[in-house]
Scaffold this active site. Structure first.
Site, PDB file in Angstrom:
ATOM      1  N   GLY A 213       0.812  -1.214   0.000  1.00 41.81           N
ATOM      2  CA  GLY A 213       0.000   0.000   0.000  1.00 41.81           C
ATOM      3  C   GLY A 213       0.835   1.249   0.000  1.00 41.81           C
TER       4      GLY A 213
ATOM      5  N   LEU B 274      -3.126  -5.938  -6.379  1.00 39.06           N
ATOM      6  CA  LEU B 274      -2.106  -4.908  -6.117  1.00 39.06           C
ATOM      7  C   LEU B 274      -0.973  -5.391  -5.192  1.00 39.06           C
ATOM      8  CD1 LEU B 274      -1.581  -1.908  -6.788  1.00 39.06           C
ATOM      9  CD2 LEU B 274      -2.632  -1.358  -4.584  1.00 39.06           C
ATOM     10  N   ASP B 275       0.247  -5.170  -5.589  1.00 40.29           N
ATOM     11  CA  ASP B 275       1.439  -5.503  -4.783  1.00 40.29           C
ATOM     12  C   ASP B 275       1.592  -7.000  -4.530  1.00 40.29           C
ATOM     13  OD1 ASP B 275       1.907  -2.785  -4.631  1.00 40.29           O
ATOM     14  OD2 ASP B 275       1.181  -2.561  -2.594  1.00 40.29           O
ATOM     15  N   ALA B 276       0.831  -7.816  -5.238  1.00 38.75           N
ATOM     16  CA  ALA B 276       0.879  -9.252  -4.955  1.00 38.75           C
ATOM     17  C   ALA B 276       1.380 -10.079  -6.130  1.00 38.75           C
ATOM     18  CB  ALA B 276      -0.510  -9.742  -4.534  1.00 38.75           C
TER      19      ALA B 276
END
Lengths: 287, 287, 287, 287
Positions: free
Chosen positions: B203, B229-231
């Site tokens: 985040g 997101l971000d994964a």
């Protein structure tokens, strides 16, 4: 080795403002102290905190009580938290361990060799496995099982053993969660090794989590234990590179080496009074 | 420098079973190929996956189409995913950037110098700041603002520019979140740099989070972008040591260096066809 | 743990040319082998060398002698050096040590725990200090002093003890220089830990030299011993950061940790047949 | 950004003895200074040296001359070497470069971005290659060839350009050896990047030497230049892992990244007055 009889370590934390260093140096020099090591750090003069650590030697005849009294008299004017430690008084450690013994062994070995300036006073485990290895070091071993529902009783037993015998508790891969009550008795005096690079992979099975996420570095974190699991002030962390060839067992093997190094460093710093906690963060005056 | 005209890179992923290497070597040697680099990795023969990468040179007269046809004929028997890349065909990159230009500059510099074997075809930014620096490299710069509610329109503009001109998109500190639709068009072809050691501090404002948590290492993560997101699959990560003396601005300064190094490595590996994605993890055949 | 009875490791080095991998795979698959791990590296097809390591399992009934005979028959055509190792046959180590026991302890601990897949068969020291610690592990300890002029006699005593009992000799901070004759008996089978980042600071007192030079990193080097002191093929090296605050004693303390980690990694790789020597350099197939 | 008008940095080196810190704090506090950063290090009170660095702000009206006069008056009693630097006065750098431009580019980029708090005043090269890149930064570029036998003349030309315009010279892969006379004019004011982990691989072609020796880490060293080639005080070093897969060209490529990072760090520390030289070693007060 020089005598440690008249050597002290002083730790101070207070709001920063002009004159602190001068006031403390005056206090020490006024008693003929020889400052052999001095470190300080300030967050800045406007609203920030000031932290310092000094090692010094005083002439024969200057007593610890007198130094403490002088510091106690100085402290209120600056809002100081302070602590004074005689270098000759080595910390006594209690090591808590479960089945994995690599961190325990590192601590036994480094304390015996003097790499960590402390003594292991006793080892407590919820498993009997490590008994022989611990006794070979001439150190008492206590097997305190923690059956379901038996945590309170186990902690009571441990407390009885610890009472007056121990300065710091080291959780060297102890897989039980201590109760908030137990933790509250030892503020900034329980050190845990978490087998991940916190705050990544909190909770159980961090290597499994790391493996599944496909990270390229794995790590370990030594931190003070607080009521909030895995969230206490971090003392030390380190990582090592992994790649796609490493399976879960390799993560664990590589992790074991990081864990014992990180924990040993954290304990070595702690027992030399190099760590100050402020605002859930640590100031570590390096070795 | 030798000619690259007849040089190829082959990537293969399939369930492991005996005979894969032999089958592929037969295919290549049967066409007179000279294998100059060969790497493979197997998760193990029982239910695991097999991954390989080969660089090879074929004699004049052996055409890419013919090689591709032969691989296409071999693949079904082994359940192979495969891709064949002519070394002479350099990848074309689109770099997306917002205000922070350190990653962009690293990519411009490394592609120009040949450290990254690719060309930056264009730069897209939601801010005009980088225009001059980009044009100094002779590279087209497009300012596509993303006002509130304007994401769809901005992405449509970008897609028009990218169409047919670009192999890989690099998010070099692009602070907009791409829509799932956009992302779905470029599977394993969008690389992002996240300014933390994922999965710690997902985040926004990861350095702020890291500073507040009091970590002793900060890091950066280059990963393929997925809808989550971000994964997405991690390509590369690295960290650097920080301590209590470092304030938030220092975290950011130190972080900038890690970010540009990690992103540049990830892009360099990607454009040399060294990265395979499997099961949300990457296999990276090292340089 | 699966049985290791039918598991083998194969190491090959030869001039690179087309067809090696195919020939070896054919040989193995023809006997029903299951290749569980395969690594190779080529210096390039024109005049370069090719190196490979395979782990595989054969069906009951395929004997080591038969495998060796087949390899022996294949080798001349390719100019192969090869060696075949049954995984079930753990290497036996002789550890030589002087006064500093940190490397010795690390080896004792890692072999007992299985982190290093070998057994310490005996420990030889020119000082009696380590006897108790070694016997606590149930391992024979021999005190062989090396008085001035007594090297030949001491080496003869050691050779008698080693004869037929040992695969590899580990010099774990053994401060005597072995004679060329002794060294020549164990080609690529004596591993030494040098307490510097070779080739910096060859010779005696490397930490003193490093301290005086004012380096910012100190290191350790594990290498095979050859007749040319400190010049043998390097297996592993590592470093750690130091700064102006570190005095000579700190260099030594920090160095001890690097030494034991570097030596333990080198020995672990060696006993798993991951190291090939070529041209005074090593090829290390990573764990 | 706060004004830097009344900010100073003070560096002191002297034999350690009680009272130094108190004397300096008194001097500063007596002028109403606000100490925002303070670091000191002592080698120990018995015959050791004491080093300190302070950043502080003085009220309007306190002039640099007055501070300098007070320090000048204090210094003799303690045998102090000291220097006072107005933070507002950024250092001016001359960068010397030959053909390899990666270090030059890093310096240009980091000074422009403010990562290094200095200005590049001019660039001098014995090759014309970098001219365009340098001029694009708006920085004067001078091509001063060094033909055989022409060193004296080239150095005279350079000196004329440097005269009064430059505080520090950075040799950013400048492949000419400066004469002792030239070097003597700039004590601890010429920084060189050597492309090896000194003192390993002194002299020419360090990557070639490293490759032939088969090291597992390669490094770079930033140091002050003294008359004794490659032997000046080390400011910073770093290394990166290599293995058998890396050929000489890879050593060079990996090395370029280490070089530019190490040199940039050394220059950043130097221009913030963080580096003290004592006894051919450096004390670096970290950022």
């Amino acid at each position: 080795m020089e005598s440690q009889d008249h050597r002290y370590r002083l730790l101070i934390a207070c709001p920063d403002r002009p004159g602190i260093i001068a006031a403390v140096s005056d206090l020490l020099y006024g008693r003929g102290a020889n400052i052999t090591s001095f470190d300080q750090y300030s967050e800045g003069p406007e609203g920030g905190y000031f932290f310092m650590r000094a090692e010094f030697e005083v002439p024969a005849g200057v007593e610890e009580e007198e130094l403490a009294a002088a510091l106690g008299a100085l402290a209120p004017a600056y809002g100081m938290r302070w602590s004074l430690h005689a270098a000759a008084r080595r910390q006594r450690l209690a090591v808590f361990v479960s089945r994995e013994d690599h961190c325990l062994n590192e601590l036994l070995w480094q304390t015996r060799r003097g790499e960590i300036a402390a003594d292991v006073a006793l080892v407590i485990s919820n498993h009997p496995d490590a008994e022989e290895a611990v006794r070979a070091f001439g150190i008492p071993f206590y097997h305190i099982p923690v059956p379901p529902g038996g945590k309170a009783r186990a902690e009571a037993q441990a407390l009885e053993l610890l009472e007056g015998r121990v300065d710091t508790i080291v959780l060297a891969r102890y897989m039980q969660i201590l109760s908030p009550d137990f933790v509250a008795r030892f503020p900034a005096r329980i050190i845990n090794i978490h087998h991940s690079f916190l705050p990544a992979f909190v909770g159980p099975r961090p290597y499994q989590q790391a493996y599944e996420r496909g990270v390229k570095l794995i790590g370990a974190t030594a931190h003070y234990v607080t009521a909030d699991l895995d969230a206490g002030p971090i003392i030390e962390q380190d990582v090592q590179r992994v790649d796609h060839r490493h399976r879960l067992a390799d993560f664990r093997r590589i992790g074991r080496h990081i864990e014992r190094m990180v924990l040993a460093r954290a304990v070595a710093w702690h027992v030399e009074d190099r760590v100050l906690v402020h605002d859930n963060r640590t100031v570590v005056f390096p070795r």
